[in-house]
Motif scaffolding. Sequence first.
Motif, short mmCIF file in Angstrom:
data_model
loop_
_atom_site.label_atom_id
_atom_site.label_comp_id
_atom_site.label_asym_id
_atom_site.label_seq_id
_atom_site.Cartn_x
_atom_site.Cartn_y
_atom_site.Cartn_z
N UNK A 65 21.53 0.43 61.02
CA UNK A 65 23.14 0.63 61.20
C UNK A 65 23.75 -0.77 60.39
N UNK A 66 23.17 -1.85 61.03
CA UNK A 66 23.72 -3.06 60.57
C UNK A 66 23.55 -3.27 59.00
N UNK A 67 22.19 -2.67 58.43
CA UNK A 67 22.03 -2.67 57.11
C UNK A 67 23.02 -1.91 56.32
N UNK A 68 23.37 -0.65 56.77
CA UNK A 68 24.26 0.17 56.17
C UNK A 68 25.94 -0.39 56.19
N UNK A 69 26.07 -1.26 57.50
CA UNK A 69 27.50 -1.99 57.30
C UNK A 69 27.64 -2.96 56.41
N UNK A 120 18.15 -10.24 59.74
CA UNK A 120 18.94 -9.38 58.94
C UNK A 120 20.19 -9.23 59.64
N UNK A 121 20.36 -9.50 61.01
CA UNK A 121 21.65 -9.74 61.66
C UNK A 121 22.40 -10.79 61.31
N UNK A 122 21.58 -12.07 60.71
CA UNK A 122 22.15 -13.04 60.36
C UNK A 122 22.78 -13.00 59.07
N UNK A 123 22.28 -12.03 58.10
CA UNK A 123 22.83 -11.76 56.97
C UNK A 123 24.18 -10.71 57.11
N UNK A 124 23.96 -9.88 57.89
CA UNK A 124 25.12 -9.19 58.32
C UNK A 124 26.09 -10.04 58.71
N UNK A 125 26.01 -10.90 59.47
CA UNK A 125 27.07 -11.93 59.98
C UNK A 125 27.65 -12.93 59.21
N UNK A 126 26.68 -13.26 58.01
CA UNK A 126 27.31 -13.92 56.96
C UNK A 126 28.15 -13.18 56.06
#
Length: 167
Positions: free
Chosen positions: A44-48, A109-115
């Motif tokens: 879900x995070x990658x899609x977002x 991956x969460x850090x990439x999403x937050x960035x």
Amino acid sequence: MNQRPQQPRPVASAPAARSATSTPPDVARLANELTEVMSGLLAVIEQETEFVRAGKIREGMRLEPQKSELSRRYMLAVEHLKSMQKMLSQTDPELLATLRRHHETFRAMLQVNLTVLATAHAVSEGIVRGVNAEVQRRNIPNTYTASGQRATPGPRNMTPIAISRTL
């Protein structure tokens, strides 16, 4: 007088009571559940992240309920597993190491999403500030005082812009 029936207590309070009587299959089941939840949340995070990168903010926002539910399940699974960490390290240290590696990938991956989200926020804030500056510049009259100095605008000339935070 009108008493509501008591709601069942959340599962989050159960691990402390169960940890003393847990068996290795329970630990393995929880580890598998945590891995599945992390994988689902990661998808879900990658899609977002892809939606936000492509500027499709509305589509990214539609993932919020699914992301919230998976996050809730993740927190519960982590809490359960923490209560059983000692047993897991004694019975299956390799599984614990695998979980830690998977969790590190998840965190990256969460850090990439937050960035990406922070960048989108900064860009949109910059756009709004630029629009506001332009609107204010156009609203301010170009007048001069008797001494030839530029007149400072009064508060009546400074009209704020209104922004809807919902898309």
